[in-house]
Design a protein around this motif. Structure first.
Motif, short mmCIF file in Angstrom:
data_model
loop_
_atom_site.label_atom_id
_atom_site.label_comp_id
_atom_site.label_asym_id
_atom_site.label_seq_id
_atom_site.Cartn_x
_atom_site.Cartn_y
_atom_site.Cartn_z
N ASP A 23 0.94 -1.14 0.03
CA ASP A 23 0.16 -0.02 0.18
C ASP A 23 0.78 1.12 0.07
N ALA A 24 2.09 1.01 0.14
CA ALA A 24 3.04 2.54 0.04
C ALA A 24 4.30 2.12 -0.85
N GLY A 25 4.64 3.05 -1.34
CA GLY A 25 5.81 3.17 -2.16
C GLY A 25 5.98 2.28 -3.35
N PHE A 26 7.16 2.40 -4.09
CA PHE A 26 7.41 1.79 -5.30
C PHE A 26 8.78 1.04 -5.37
N ARG A 27 8.73 0.06 -6.32
CA ARG A 27 10.20 -0.83 -6.40
C ARG A 27 11.35 -0.03 -6.66
N SER A 28 11.14 1.08 -7.64
CA SER A 28 12.21 2.07 -8.19
C SER A 28 11.86 3.34 -8.29
N PRO A 29 12.51 4.24 -8.38
CA PRO A 29 12.28 5.63 -8.64
C PRO A 29 11.61 5.95 -10.02
N GLU A 30 12.26 5.17 -10.93
CA GLU A 30 11.68 5.40 -12.36
C GLU A 30 10.02 4.79 -12.17
N SER A 31 9.80 3.76 -11.49
CA SER A 31 8.55 3.24 -11.33
C SER A 31 7.59 4.17 -10.75
N LEU A 32 7.99 4.91 -9.60
CA LEU A 32 7.37 5.95 -8.94
C LEU A 32 6.84 7.13 -9.76
N ILE A 33 7.84 7.51 -10.67
CA ILE A 33 7.62 8.64 -11.65
C ILE A 33 6.45 8.27 -12.67
N ARG A 34 6.66 7.24 -13.26
CA ARG A 34 5.91 6.83 -14.21
C ARG A 34 4.55 6.45 -13.62
N ASN A 35 4.05 6.03 -12.40
CA ASN A 35 2.95 5.98 -11.68
C ASN A 35 2.36 7.40 -11.42
N VAL A 36 3.10 8.32 -11.04
CA VAL A 36 2.68 9.58 -11.01
C VAL A 36 1.89 10.21 -12.21
N TYR A 37 2.78 10.04 -13.20
CA TYR A 37 2.26 10.58 -14.74
C TYR A 37 1.21 9.77 -15.29
N ALA A 38 0.89 8.61 -14.58
CA ALA A 38 -0.01 7.78 -15.53
C ALA A 38 -1.49 8.44 -14.93
N TYR A 39 -1.51 9.37 -14.03
CA TYR A 39 -2.71 10.00 -13.60
C TYR A 39 -3.02 11.39 -14.54
N TYR A 40 -1.94 11.63 -15.41
CA TYR A 40 -2.40 12.68 -16.46
C TYR A 40 -2.56 12.41 -17.63
N GLY A 41 -2.89 11.33 -17.71
CA GLY A 41 -3.18 10.69 -19.26
C GLY A 41 -4.63 11.21 -19.75
N TRP A 130 10.20 3.15 -2.61
CA TRP A 130 10.40 4.70 -3.06
C TRP A 130 9.25 5.50 -2.93
N VAL A 131 9.33 6.67 -2.30
CA VAL A 131 8.29 7.52 -2.33
C VAL A 131 9.06 8.98 -2.31
N ILE A 132 8.05 10.18 -2.65
CA ILE A 132 8.42 11.46 -3.01
C ILE A 132 8.61 12.25 -1.84
N SER A 133 9.82 12.74 -1.64
CA SER A 133 10.21 13.53 -0.57
C SER A 133 10.08 15.04 -0.79
N ASP A 134 10.26 15.34 -2.19
CA ASP A 134 9.85 16.69 -2.60
C ASP A 134 10.12 16.90 -3.96
N VAL A 135 9.64 17.83 -4.76
CA VAL A 135 9.69 17.92 -6.21
C VAL A 135 10.17 19.52 -6.36
N GLU A 136 11.03 19.79 -6.93
CA GLU A 136 11.62 20.96 -7.39
C GLU A 136 11.48 21.59 -8.85
N SER A 137 10.81 22.65 -8.85
CA SER A 137 10.60 23.42 -10.06
C SER A 137 11.86 24.48 -10.27
N GLN A 138 11.81 25.25 -11.33
CA GLN A 138 12.88 26.29 -11.52
C GLN A 138 12.66 27.43 -10.46
N HIS A 139 11.32 27.48 -9.91
CA HIS A 139 11.34 28.65 -9.22
C HIS A 139 10.50 28.26 -7.58
N ASP A 140 10.21 26.85 -7.52
CA ASP A 140 9.50 26.68 -6.36
C ASP A 140 9.96 25.37 -6.03
#
Length: 151
Positions: A23-41, A130-140
């Motif tokens: 129920d928490a986390g992913f097996r790799s950082p790549e899998s984490l990111i792919r699963n985040v953006y699966a919600y934006y299709g 693997w889970v997200i600790s933070d996300v950084e953009s160019q300004h925030d």
């Protein structure tokens, strides 16, 4: 007979541990990111409205220090993970410029409605994966963004 009961007990513990871990986390950082953006299709409503803000999603995608802020977000002017209130994403590119033991920086680039977006996810590997600790953009950063727009 006793040996079979012991093995059955170990199997039951292993299954319970696997279910708790799932129920928490992913097996790799790549899998984490792919699963985040699966919600934006573009597809089913469950996977087209951006990353949900419920407790279950927060537990699966974010470290404990971000979970409450993710679910408390209110009236944000845009979705931080796509840097826009709307999206039509092009292909997602994932690069890992730095790995440090249980912490990995993941650079994500994509096109959103004709605008290039680059974000750096800080992923941490905890007991649940693997889970997200933070996300950084160019300004925030996601942390600062969530504090600004929490309920």
């Amino acid at each position: 007979m006793e040996r079979a009961q012991i093995l059955a007990g170990f199997l039951l513990v292993a299954v319970a541990f696997g279910a708790a871990r799932a129920d928490a986390g992913f097996r790799s950082p790549e899998s984490l990111i792919r699963n985040v953006y699966a919600y934006y299709g573009r597809g089913s409503p469950a996977f087209s409205n951006g990353l949900p803000r419920d407790d279950e999603t927060a537990r699966q995608f974010f470290d404990s220090s971000l979970r409450g802020a993710w679910t408390a977000l209110h009236d944000a002017p845009y979705d931080f993970l796509v840097q826009s209130p709307t999206w039509r994403l092009g292909p997602i590119s994932i690069a890992i410029p730095r790995r440090q033991f249980d912490k990995t920086d993941v650079t994500v680039t994509f096109d959103n409605e004709g605008r290039a977006v680059t974000l750096t996810f800080i992923a941490v590997n905890g007991p649940d994966g693997w889970v997200i600790s933070d996300v950084e953009s160019q300004h925030d950063s996601l942390r600062m963004f969530l504090v600004q727009f929490r309920r």
